[in-house]
Design a protein around this motif. Structure first.
Motif, mmCIF file in Angstrom:
data_model
loop_
_atom_site.group_PDB
_atom_site.id
_atom_site.type_symbol
_atom_site.label_atom_id
_atom_site.label_comp_id
_atom_site.label_asym_id
_atom_site.label_seq_id
_atom_site.Cartn_x
_atom_site.Cartn_y
_atom_site.Cartn_z
ATOM 1 N N VAL A 71 0.833 -1.205 0.000
ATOM 2 C CA VAL A 71 0.000 0.000 0.000
ATOM 3 C C VAL A 71 0.863 1.247 0.000
ATOM 4 O O VAL A 71 0.695 2.151 -0.817
ATOM 5 C CB VAL A 71 -0.964 -0.009 1.206
ATOM 6 C CG1 VAL A 71 -1.808 1.250 1.224
ATOM 7 C CG2 VAL A 71 -1.843 -1.244 1.163
ATOM 8 N N TYR A 72 1.790 1.308 0.948
ATOM 9 C CA TYR A 72 2.749 2.407 1.059
ATOM 10 C C TYR A 72 2.061 3.777 1.008
ATOM 11 O O TYR A 72 2.218 4.553 0.089
ATOM 12 C CB TYR A 72 3.805 2.312 -0.058
ATOM 13 C CG TYR A 72 4.883 3.369 0.043
ATOM 14 C CD1 TYR A 72 5.585 3.557 1.218
ATOM 15 C CD2 TYR A 72 5.179 4.175 -1.046
ATOM 16 C CE1 TYR A 72 6.563 4.526 1.313
ATOM 17 C CE2 TYR A 72 6.163 5.145 -0.963
ATOM 18 C CZ TYR A 72 6.853 5.319 0.217
ATOM 19 O OH TYR A 72 7.821 6.291 0.305
ATOM 20 N N ALA A 73 1.258 4.034 2.017
ATOM 21 C CA ALA A 73 0.564 5.313 2.129
ATOM 22 C C ALA A 73 0.355 5.588 3.603
ATOM 23 O O ALA A 73 -0.545 5.008 4.215
ATOM 24 C CB ALA A 73 -0.765 5.280 1.384
ATOM 25 N N GLY A 74 1.196 6.429 4.163
ATOM 26 C CA GLY A 74 1.227 6.624 5.611
ATOM 27 C C GLY A 74 -0.118 6.916 6.236
ATOM 28 O O GLY A 74 -0.579 6.198 7.127
ATOM 29 N N SER A 75 -0.789 7.983 5.781
ATOM 30 C CA SER A 75 -2.061 8.361 6.405
ATOM 31 C C SER A 75 -3.117 7.294 6.187
ATOM 32 O O SER A 75 -3.906 6.988 7.092
ATOM 33 C CB SER A 75 -2.541 9.701 5.837
ATOM 34 O OG SER A 75 -2.712 9.625 4.427
ATOM 35 N N ALA A 76 -3.164 6.696 4.996
ATOM 36 C CA ALA A 76 -4.138 5.642 4.719
ATOM 37 C C ALA A 76 -3.863 4.412 5.580
ATOM 38 O O ALA A 76 -4.793 3.750 6.062
ATOM 39 C CB ALA A 76 -4.109 5.270 3.239
ATOM 40 N N LEU A 100 -8.890 8.187 1.757
ATOM 41 C CA LEU A 100 -7.850 9.124 2.175
ATOM 42 C C LEU A 100 -6.728 9.224 1.149
ATOM 43 O O LEU A 100 -6.066 10.254 1.048
ATOM 44 C CB LEU A 100 -7.266 8.691 3.524
ATOM 45 C CG LEU A 100 -8.066 9.059 4.762
ATOM 46 C CD1 LEU A 100 -7.415 8.474 6.005
ATOM 47 C CD2 LEU A 100 -8.174 10.571 4.898
ATOM 48 N N ASN A 101 -6.537 8.160 0.395
ATOM 49 C CA ASN A 101 -5.407 8.140 -0.535
ATOM 50 C C ASN A 101 -5.782 8.584 -1.944
ATOM 51 O O ASN A 101 -4.939 8.555 -2.839
ATOM 52 C CB ASN A 101 -4.821 6.718 -0.600
ATOM 53 C CG ASN A 101 -3.318 6.735 -0.752
ATOM 54 O OD1 ASN A 101 -2.649 7.588 -0.197
ATOM 55 N ND2 ASN A 101 -2.779 5.795 -1.509
ATOM 56 N N THR A 102 -7.020 9.008 -2.173
ATOM 57 C CA THR A 102 -7.412 9.423 -3.513
ATOM 58 C C THR A 102 -6.699 10.699 -3.959
ATOM 59 O O THR A 102 -6.621 10.976 -5.158
ATOM 60 C CB THR A 102 -8.929 9.673 -3.581
ATOM 61 O OG1 THR A 102 -9.321 10.556 -2.512
ATOM 62 C CG2 THR A 102 -9.702 8.371 -3.469
ATOM 63 N N ARG A 103 -6.166 11.469 -3.028
ATOM 64 C CA ARG A 103 -5.467 12.708 -3.404
ATOM 65 C C ARG A 103 -4.233 12.431 -4.249
ATOM 66 O O ARG A 103 -3.774 13.303 -4.995
ATOM 67 C CB ARG A 103 -5.052 13.478 -2.149
ATOM 68 C CG ARG A 103 -3.943 12.807 -1.365
ATOM 69 C CD ARG A 103 -3.684 13.489 -0.037
ATOM 70 N NE ARG A 103 -2.495 12.981 0.609
ATOM 71 C CZ ARG A 103 -2.428 11.821 1.253
ATOM 72 N NH1 ARG A 103 -3.496 11.056 1.335
ATOM 73 N NH2 ARG A 103 -1.303 11.419 1.826
ATOM 74 N N LEU A 191 -2.949 11.630 12.757
ATOM 75 C CA LEU A 191 -4.005 12.100 11.860
ATOM 76 C C LEU A 191 -4.291 13.586 12.074
ATOM 77 O O LEU A 191 -4.504 14.333 11.117
ATOM 78 C CB LEU A 191 -5.276 11.276 12.066
ATOM 79 C CG LEU A 191 -5.160 9.800 11.665
ATOM 80 C CD1 LEU A 191 -6.447 9.072 11.988
ATOM 81 C CD2 LEU A 191 -4.839 9.675 10.187
ATOM 82 N N VAL A 192 -4.300 14.019 13.326
ATOM 83 C CA VAL A 192 -4.494 15.445 13.601
ATOM 84 C C VAL A 192 -3.359 16.265 12.987
ATOM 85 O O VAL A 192 -3.573 17.330 12.398
ATOM 86 C CB VAL A 192 -4.589 15.683 15.120
ATOM 87 C CG1 VAL A 192 -4.497 17.171 15.445
ATOM 88 C CG2 VAL A 192 -5.896 15.125 15.661
#
Length: 250
Positions: A71-76, A100-103, A191-192
């Motif tokens: 996946v490799y997507a920190g916030s996701a 969250l990762n659509t950006r 996340l904040v």
């Protein structure tokens, strides 16, 4: 009759110094590595936290490790694992992380020309796209340096993140109950930190966030874990682009 004054000879003109040689590709690469190293360090620290909290929260070691590679997507990743640890199902976790990762789709358009034309380069480059890598690449002055910056920062960030996650996951098994250390606060804290810059910069985003938070709190007692996060996205319907806001204020 000769003049008593003698003509002073003109001093020779010193040679014009030549321009310094242009930095070699190796020198440019060292500069890019130096500039990207702080981002790598920060990413490694967050990766250790992700791996440790995931395993200490009850997930098998392979879950955060495999997720970080594929996946490799920190916030996701933080969001998906947070939903799982809160008791949510895998569908809700995957949907939250995906939304969250659509950006990164917009990021891909921004660096499409930087990645190269080959299929392998575009496939691997798309996997390495992150907020930090795209920002670091686009900050460079010319296309050649942008491409170097993207690949150096992207590959380095990928390696450091996964090493950090593995190290944290190995350490997390010895931590026991995360409540004793307060590690369960790592997910909301990260996340904040991710959303604060956007909230500070745009009043419209703040309004959307407040409405989304209110909706999530309202449905939390009645729906499974993870669903309130999806419900909160309804706040996005209040968001209008800069052009629409300009027309409304005119």
């Amino acid at each position: 009759m000769r003049s008593p004054q003698r003509t002073t000879p003109t001093p020779p003109t010193p040679p014009t110094p030549s321009a310094p040689p242009a930095p070699s590709g190796m020198s440019e690469d060292r500069t890019l590595v130096r500039d990207a190293s702080l981002v790598w360090l920060a990413s490694g620290v967050v990766g250790v936290s992700f791996g440790a909290v995931s395993v200490a929260g009850g997930l098998p070691l392979w879950v955060p490790v495999l997720m970080s590679v594929l996946v490799y997507a920190g916030s996701a990743q933080f969001s998906a694992v947070g939903v799982l640890l809160a008791g949510g199902g895998p569908v809700a976790a995957a949907a939250t992380g995906l939304l969250l990762n659509t950006r990164t789709a917009a990021f891909g358009l921004a660096v499409a020309e930087i990645l190269g034309t080959g299929r392998a380069a575009r496939f691997l480059g798309a996997h390495l796209i992150t907020d930090e890598t795209v920002a670091f690449a686009l900050a460079q002055s010319d296309p050649v340096r942008q491409r170097r910056a993207f690949w150096i920062s992207g590959l380095g960030l990928f390696a450091v993140w996964n090493i950090g996650v593995l190290a944290g996951a190995l350490a997390g098994g010895a931590l026991g109950d995360t409540a004793r250390y307060g590690l369960d606060a790592a997910f909301p804290a990260v996340l904040v930190d991710l959303v604060l810059p956007a909230l500070r910069a745009d009043a419209a985003v703040r309004r959307c966030a407040l409405v989304g938070a209110a909706l999530a709190l309202a449905v939390t007692p009645a729906v499974p874990a993870g669903v309130p996060v999806l419900v909160a996205l309804a706040g996005l319907f209040l968001h209008r682009g800069p052009a629409a806001r300009k027309e409304a204020s005119a």
